[in-house]
Design a protein around this motif. Structure first.
Motif, PDB file in Angstrom:
ATOM      1  N   ALA A 163       0.839  -1.207   0.000  1.00 56.54           N
ATOM      2  CA  ALA A 163       0.000   0.000   0.000  1.00 56.54           C
ATOM      3  C   ALA A 163       0.873   1.257   0.000  1.00 56.54           C
ATOM      4  CB  ALA A 163      -0.919  -0.003   1.225  1.00 56.54           C
ATOM      5  N   MET A 164       1.933   1.214   0.806  1.00 53.51           N
ATOM      6  CA  MET A 164       2.824   2.376   0.865  1.00 53.51           C
ATOM      7  C   MET A 164       3.524   2.571  -0.479  1.00 53.51           C
ATOM      8  SD  MET A 164       4.394   1.821   4.668  1.00 53.51           S
ATOM      9  CE  MET A 164       5.212   3.367   4.904  1.00 53.51           C
ATOM     10  N   LEU A 165       3.927   1.451  -1.078  1.00 58.49           N
ATOM     11  CA  LEU A 165       4.603   1.533  -2.375  1.00 58.49           C
ATOM     12  C   LEU A 165       3.676   2.164  -3.413  1.00 58.49           C
ATOM     13  CD1 LEU A 165       7.153   0.684  -3.983  1.00 58.49           C
ATOM     14  CD2 LEU A 165       5.896  -1.372  -4.639  1.00 58.49           C
ATOM     15  N   GLY A 166       2.410   1.748  -3.405  1.00 54.36           N
ATOM     16  CA  GLY A 166       1.445   2.332  -4.338  1.00 54.36           C
ATOM     17  C   GLY A 166       1.344   3.842  -4.147  1.00 54.36           C
ATOM     18  N   GLY A 167       1.273   4.254  -2.891  1.00 55.13           N
ATOM     19  CA  GLY A 167       1.188   5.687  -2.607  1.00 55.13           C
ATOM     20  C   GLY A 167       2.422   6.432  -3.083  1.00 55.13           C
ATOM     21  N   VAL A 168       3.598   5.830  -2.840  1.00 58.85           N
ATOM     22  CA  VAL A 168       4.851   6.471  -3.262  1.00 58.85           C
ATOM     23  C   VAL A 168       4.897   6.603  -4.775  1.00 58.85           C
ATOM     24  CG1 VAL A 168       7.350   6.170  -3.381  1.00 58.85           C
ATOM     25  CG2 VAL A 168       6.162   5.744  -1.247  1.00 58.85           C
ATOM     26  N   LEU A 169       4.515   5.516  -5.457  1.00 58.57           N
ATOM     27  CA  LEU A 169       4.546   5.541  -6.926  1.00 58.57           C
ATOM     28  C   LEU A 169       3.686   6.678  -7.465  1.00 58.57           C
ATOM     29  CD1 LEU A 169       4.290   1.937  -8.366  1.00 58.57           C
ATOM     30  CD2 LEU A 169       6.046   3.656  -8.757  1.00 58.57           C
ATOM     31  N   TRP A 170       2.505   6.832  -6.864  1.00 59.43           N
ATOM     32  CA  TRP A 170       1.580   7.842  -7.373  1.00 59.43           C
ATOM     33  C   TRP A 170       2.022   9.252  -6.983  1.00 59.43           C
ATOM     34  CZ3 TRP A 170      -0.568   5.864 -11.188  1.00 59.43           C
ATOM     35  CH2 TRP A 170      -1.609   6.496 -11.840  1.00 59.43           C
ATOM     36  N   ALA A 171       2.828   9.343  -5.937  1.00 59.48           N
ATOM     37  CA  ALA A 171       3.340  10.664  -5.545  1.00 59.48           C
ATOM     38  C   ALA A 171       4.603  11.019  -6.332  1.00 59.48           C
ATOM     39  CB  ALA A 171       3.637  10.681  -4.044  1.00 59.48           C
ATOM     40  N   TRP A 172       5.224   9.993  -6.940  1.00 57.50           N
ATOM     41  CA  TRP A 172       6.537  10.227  -7.545  1.00 57.50           C
ATOM     42  C   TRP A 172       6.459  11.251  -8.678  1.00 57.50           C
ATOM     43  CZ3 TRP A 172       8.546   9.666 -12.440  1.00 57.50           C
ATOM     44  CH2 TRP A 172       9.930   9.843 -12.533  1.00 57.50           C
ATOM     45  N   LEU A 173       5.493  11.069  -9.573  1.00 58.69           N
ATOM     46  CA  LEU A 173       5.450  11.950 -10.751  1.00 58.69           C
ATOM     47  C   LEU A 173       5.230  13.424 -10.358  1.00 58.69           C
ATOM     48  CD1 LEU A 173       5.686  11.951 -13.857  1.00 58.69           C
ATOM     49  CD2 LEU A 173       3.216  11.829 -13.936  1.00 58.69           C
ATOM     50  N   PRO A 174       4.221  13.731  -9.550  1.00 57.58           N
ATOM     51  CA  PRO A 174       4.073  15.135  -9.142  1.00 57.58           C
ATOM     52  C   PRO A 174       5.320  15.671  -8.434  1.00 57.58           C
ATOM     53  CG  PRO A 174       2.117  13.908  -8.530  1.00 57.58           C
ATOM     54  CD  PRO A 174       3.114  12.901  -9.030  1.00 57.58           C
ATOM     55  N   GLY A 227      23.586  24.639   3.330  1.00 57.35           N
ATOM     56  CA  GLY A 227      24.068  23.329   2.907  1.00 57.35           C
ATOM     57  C   GLY A 227      22.999  22.270   2.831  1.00 57.35           C
ATOM     58  N   ILE A 228      21.727  22.671   2.918  1.00 52.17           N
ATOM     59  CA  ILE A 228      20.649  21.693   2.782  1.00 52.17           C
ATOM     60  C   ILE A 228      20.229  21.654   1.319  1.00 52.17           C
ATOM     61  CG2 ILE A 228      18.260  21.156   3.405  1.00 52.17           C
ATOM     62  CD1 ILE A 228      18.799  22.603   6.069  1.00 52.17           C
ATOM     63  N   ASN A 229      20.119  20.457   0.782  1.00 50.47           N
ATOM     64  CA  ASN A 229      19.630  20.335  -0.581  1.00 50.47           C
ATOM     65  C   ASN A 229      18.106  20.429  -0.529  1.00 50.47           C
ATOM     66  OD1 ASN A 229      18.885  19.589  -3.142  1.00 50.47           O
ATOM     67  ND2 ASN A 229      20.478  18.028  -3.334  1.00 50.47           N
ATOM     68  N   ALA A 230      17.600  21.660  -0.751  1.00 49.75           N
ATOM     69  CA  ALA A 230      16.175  21.924  -0.511  1.00 49.75           C
ATOM     70  C   ALA A 230      15.293  21.075  -1.420  1.00 49.75           C
ATOM     71  CB  ALA A 230      15.873  23.402  -0.705  1.00 49.75           C
ATOM     72  N   LYS A 231      15.685  20.990  -2.702  1.00 48.55           N
ATOM     73  CA  LYS A 231      14.840  20.257  -3.637  1.00 48.55           C
ATOM     74  C   LYS A 231      14.789  18.776  -3.295  1.00 48.55           C
ATOM     75  CE  LYS A 231      14.509  23.161  -7.609  1.00 48.55           C
ATOM     76  NZ  LYS A 231      14.866  23.434  -8.987  1.00 48.55           N
ATOM     77  N   ARG A 232      15.968  18.231  -2.912  1.00 45.47           N
ATOM     78  CA  ARG A 232      15.983  16.820  -2.567  1.00 45.47           C
ATOM     79  C   ARG A 232      15.079  16.570  -1.357  1.00 45.47           C
ATOM     80  NH1 ARG A 232      21.385  14.130  -0.484  1.00 45.47           N
ATOM     81  NH2 ARG A 232      20.584  15.127   1.374  1.00 45.47           N
ATOM     82  N   GLN A 233      15.140  17.492  -0.400  1.00 47.72           N
ATOM     83  CA  GLN A 233      14.332  17.333   0.808  1.00 47.72           C
ATOM     84  C   GLN A 233      12.839  17.422   0.485  1.00 47.72           C
ATOM     85  OE1 GLN A 233      15.535  16.201   3.324  1.00 47.72           O
ATOM     86  NE2 GLN A 233      14.020  16.463   4.934  1.00 47.72           N
ATOM     87  N   MET A 234      12.479  18.349  -0.431  1.00 45.30           N
ATOM     88  CA  MET A 234      11.079  18.447  -0.836  1.00 45.30           C
ATOM     89  C   MET A 234      10.634  17.146  -1.500  1.00 45.30           C
ATOM     90  SD  MET A 234      11.240  22.244  -2.431  1.00 45.30           S
ATOM     91  CE  MET A 234       9.618  22.852  -2.684  1.00 45.30           C
ATOM     92  N   PHE A 235      11.495  16.631  -2.373  1.00 47.36           N
ATOM     93  CA  PHE A 235      11.200  15.402  -3.099  1.00 47.36           C
ATOM     94  C   PHE A 235      10.954  14.243  -2.135  1.00 47.36           C
ATOM     95  CE2 PHE A 235      12.580  11.696  -5.652  1.00 47.36           C
ATOM     96  CZ  PHE A 235      11.713  11.838  -6.719  1.00 47.36           C
ATOM     97  N   ARG A 236      11.895  14.079  -1.196  1.00 47.02           N
ATOM     98  CA  ARG A 236      11.772  12.990  -0.232  1.00 47.02           C
ATOM     99  C   ARG A 236      10.525  13.136   0.629  1.00 47.02           C
ATOM    100  NH1 ARG A 236      17.533  12.943   2.745  1.00 47.02           N
ATOM    101  NH2 ARG A 236      18.752  11.659   1.302  1.00 47.02           N
ATOM    102  N   THR A 237      10.280  14.359   1.100  1.00 41.31           N
ATOM    103  CA  THR A 237       9.134  14.569   1.975  1.00 41.31           C
ATOM    104  C   THR A 237       7.836  14.261   1.234  1.00 41.31           C
ATOM    105  OG1 THR A 237      10.399  16.288   3.055  1.00 41.31           O
ATOM    106  CG2 THR A 237       8.066  16.210   3.550  1.00 41.31           C
ATOM    107  N   PHE A 238       7.815  14.662  -0.037  1.00 42.65           N
ATOM    108  CA  PHE A 238       6.610  14.413  -0.824  1.00 42.65           C
ATOM    109  C   PHE A 238       6.375  12.912  -0.976  1.00 42.65           C
ATOM    110  CE2 PHE A 238       3.566  14.632  -4.206  1.00 42.65           C
ATOM    111  CZ  PHE A 238       2.968  15.858  -4.052  1.00 42.65           C
ATOM    112  N   LEU A 239       7.448  12.163  -1.243  1.00 46.62           N
ATOM    113  CA  LEU A 239       7.299  10.712  -1.385  1.00 46.62           C
ATOM    114  C   LEU A 239       6.851  10.083  -0.067  1.00 46.62           C
ATOM    115  CD1 LEU A 239      10.207   9.453  -3.652  1.00 46.62           C
ATOM    116  CD2 LEU A 239       7.950  10.296  -4.264  1.00 46.62           C
ATOM    117  N   LEU A 240       7.391  10.601   1.028  1.00 47.80           N
ATOM    118  CA  LEU A 240       7.013  10.083   2.340  1.00 47.80           C
ATOM    119  C   LEU A 240       5.538  10.359   2.596  1.00 47.80           C
ATOM    120  CD1 LEU A 240       8.564   8.632   4.530  1.00 47.80           C
ATOM    121  CD2 LEU A 240       8.912  10.812   5.675  1.00 47.80           C
ATOM    122  N   SER A 241       5.108  11.549   2.209  1.00 51.53           N
ATOM    123  CA  SER A 241       3.693  11.891   2.335  1.00 51.53           C
ATOM    124  C   SER A 241       2.848  10.911   1.520  1.00 51.53           C
ATOM    125  CB  SER A 241       3.480  13.335   1.863  1.00 51.53           C
ATOM    126  OG  SER A 241       2.135  13.589   1.612  1.00 51.53           O
ATOM    127  N   GLY A 242       3.336  10.570   0.311  1.00 47.62           N
ATOM    128  CA  GLY A 242       2.631   9.587  -0.513  1.00 47.62           C
ATOM    129  C   GLY A 242       2.584   8.218   0.150  1.00 47.62           C
TER     130      GLY A 242
END
Lengths: 303, 401
Positions: free
Chosen positions: B149-160, B283-298
């Motif tokens: 279920a988590m994988l499905g959510g991550v997959l669907w969050a990946w593109l956005p 020194g924080i990679n802001a975009k990477r952090q946004m990307f990861r957080t979004f996937l986690l949210s998914g």
């Protein structure tokens, strides 16, 4: 099924998107993001149907636009006056509109999801052009609202680029502080932009219910309010660009009607407009230049 | 979770630094000014709920109902019956996950409006793993289903997420498009690919099979919490489906609280939310952090459908409940994106939804009135937070002068 029929259908499908996209141009050029356009469109479908059912299509248009403007007013109060997050306020508008229309539909029509058949405008044929056989499907049986929508494109262009109001609207969206310093009433201008967007989204909804379908059906907007936002972005926040983008989305919808008979499962056909939107946004966005202060609430004294 | 509220418990006290951890967990701020503002802030949600109820009262008056009677009915129906209490908790369970998913993305200033689509795809994945793997013991099968279920959510969050970070596409529009695509895809997968062809059709071959996937194996079902509550003398009837995912959701809220406030990952989320440019400079990679957080949210969003799927239906059909994602946004806003606030918001929405049934049946008030109250509540709560924080800012300025 010829090319001209396809074009005719695409034109009809693109009108609700075009009207809403033009509305989005007004509000975003004033610096206010309006995600609630979908909800305002929903309000337009319902109130357009109500007005048209009881008093005919003119009242329908009037009520539809007023309903869109009322929601827009709430959005403006929340996001311009109280400066809450514009996305949050827009999302709330969508939820509110969905709940309200369902409730009101029960009150008016004793049915939760549809209205009875409503009166439509008398369809027009464009004189002279309807003599050309290729154009015939496009220009006969035209809803007056289609003509209105197409006329609104040059009107919007003129208002934005050639009038004092348009200049103020754009300056507020680009640099509200500078506009404020020069004596432009930022709040009032932003209210105007948001209210116009609500009126146009309401008109788009009315077109869908009164002209396109002839009745109100729950959920009939099917995300066109959001697609219109994409059209506005694709059109680079300008009316003419938004028109071409709306036409593209209208075309994708009308193609999806036409491939129903093919072997592709219809669920995939239903996806076409949304996938096209995604592809367009992904491909185009780098060139797009939103107004500089878009989505940023303006606060005097810059806190 | 109780451990994490006192992370330094058991360690020797360090005399030089006056135990900062104890100060942090004081219920009320020590400073009297901050304490006064704390009460203002604590009162805001209640003011907003009152305002929304007031608007609801106006609507009830307009359709000729006495709002006091309706609200009284709502409360007595919701809290006067044990099955109502259980139902409220059951309804709150998916909303906790949806609220946490939304709240996590809001925390980094991303608007994941796609929880809706992410949980539908999550439910599809969970269902496939749930019915296709047979003969596994529950302690292997159930975690696999949850992971799916988590994988499905991550997959669907990946593109956005990808489009946001790489192409600058606003996530609100892309996630909404993904929601529509998700529903069509789910519909196709159920109706054309995984439809249960072994269904027994009514006697004599009449009727048509339900458009649903095969039944999920018993080893992947979530047990109810009835036995647990029975220890406390609370006996839920069998038509209540309050299940262990409620516990998982509350635990997840604790974990999220810990991650946001106590880990480098959470620190980066907060830093990027405050000011992405400053975070980059630090020194924080802001975009990477946004990307990861979004996937986690998914990933969290993928769990939303499990309570209905694994504890109630036991199969995935095309009438699988929708709209939880949008309720989750409301719940996150109500809870001010705080994990524990989300739990309160979810229970409140569970109460509203159960109460709506009560007033519809016993007072003849359409349940939509309650939907309107929910919409008004979202708006009034954010407006109220904004007004209060502005009031506090002005007061602080005044007192500083």
């Amino acid at each position: 099924m010829g090319v001209s029929e396809l074009l005719a259908s695409a034109l009809r499908m693109s009108v609700p998107i075009l009207l809403t996209a033009l509305g989005a141009v007004y509000t975003e050029r004033a610096g206010v993001v309006n995600i609630g356009l979908e909800g305002m469109m929903i309000a337009g479908t319902f109130w357009g149907a109500v007005g048209s059912f009881y008093y005919g299509p003119f009242v329908g248009v009037l009520l539809g636009m007023l309903a869109g403007m009322l929601l827009a007013l709430i959005h403006a109060v929340a996001s311009v006056t109280f400066k809450i997050n514009q996305i949050v306020s827009g999302v709330a508008m969508n939820i509110l509109a969905a709940g309200l229309t369902r409730f009101l539909c029960i009150q008016f029509f004793s049915m939760a999801t549809t209205s009875p058949q409503v009166h439509s405008f008398k369809a027009w044929s464009i004189p002279l052009l309807d003599q050309v056989s290729f154009l015939k499907p496009v220009v006969t049986g035209v809803s007056p609202l289609i003509v209105v929508a197409l006329l609104l494109v040059p009107v919007t262009y003129y208002v934005l680029n050639r009038t004092v109001f348009g200049l103020r609207l754009r300056s507020v969206g680009e640099n509200p502080l500078a506009a404020d310093t020069l004596g432009v009433n930022v709040t009032l201008t932003q209210y105007a932009g948001v209210l116009i967007s609500g009126a146009l989204a309401g008109l788009a909804g009315t077109y869908l219910a009164v002209e396109h379908t002839g009745m109100y059906i729950e959920g009939m907007t099917q995300g066109r309010g959001f697609i219109a936002l994409a059209a506005m972005i694709f059109g680079n926040w300008a009316p003419v660009g938004a028109m071409w983008a709306s036409f593209l989305f209208g075309l994708s919808e009308s193609i999806s009607f036409r491939v129903v008979a093919s072997k592709i499962p219809y669920q995939f056909i239903k996806m076409i407009p949304y996938v096209v939107t995604l592809v367009v946004l992904a491909g185009v966005i780098r060139r797009a230049t939103p107004p500089a202060a878009d989505g940023v609430p303006y606060e005097r004294g810059g806190e | 979770m109780s451990e994490m509220t006192t992370p330094n418990a058991g360690q020797a006290p360090v005399p030089e630094t006056p135990a900062p951890s104890r100060r942090r967990f004081r219920l009320l701020p020590a400073d009297p000014q901050a304490r006064r503002f704390f009460w203002w802030q604590a009162a805001t949600p209640f003011l907003a709920i009152l305002f929304a109820s007031f608007i609801g009262s106006l609507i009830m008056l307009a359709i000729g109902k006495n709002p006091f009677m309706v609200y009284a009915e709502m409360f007595s129906f919701s809290f006067g019956r044990i099955d109502s209490v259980g139902t409220i908790l059951f309804r709150a369970t998916p909303l906790i996950f949806a609220g946490l998913a939304s709240a996590l993305s809001f925390r980094i200033n991303l608007f994941n409006i796609g929880v809706e689509g992410q949980y539908l795809i999550g439910a599809v994945f969970a269902s496939i793993v749930g019915f296709s793997l047979k003969g596994l013991p529950a302690f292997i099968h159930l975690p696999l289903v949850i992971l799916a279920a988590m994988l499905g959510g991550v997959l669907w969050a990946w593109l956005p997420a990808y489009l946001k970070v790489k192409r600058g596409v606003h996530e609100v529009i892309s996630t909404i498009m993904m929601n529509y695509v998700a529903f069509s895809l789910m519909h196709w997968l159920i109706a054309d690919i995984f439809i249960d062809r072994s269904q027994v059709i009514g006697a004599g071959g009449y009727g048509s099979p339900r458009v649903r996937m095969p039944l999920i194996e018993q080893s992947a079902r979530i047990p109810t919490m009835h036995g647990f509550f029975a220890h406390f003398g609370i006996n839920f009837p069998s038509h209540v489906y309050v299940n262990w995912l409620l516990f998982v959701g509350i635990a997840l809220a604790g974990v999220m609280y810990y991650v946001i406030w106590r880990t480098p990952f959470g620190y980066e989320i907060r830093a990027v939310a405050q000011n992405p440019d400053a975070a980059e400079a630090a020194g924080i990679n802001a975009k990477r952090q946004m990307f990861r957080t979004f996937l986690l949210s998914g990933a969290i969003a993928g769990l939303v459908g499990l309570s209905d799927l694994l504890a109630y239906f036991g199969y995935l059909d095309i009438d699988f409940p929708r709209g939880r994602g949008f309720d989750g946004i409301a719940v996150a806003l109500l809870g001010k994106n705080d994990p524990f606030g989300v739990i309160i918001g979810a229970v409140l929405f569970g109460f509203l939804s159960r109460g709506a049934e009560g007033v519809q049946v016993f007072s003849g008030v359409p349940a939509e009135v309650i939907t309107i109250i929910q919409g008004v509540m979202i708006l009034s709560i954010v407006v109220a937070y904004e007004i209060v924080s502005r009031y506090i800012r002005i007061q602080k300025k005044k007192e500083a002068q």
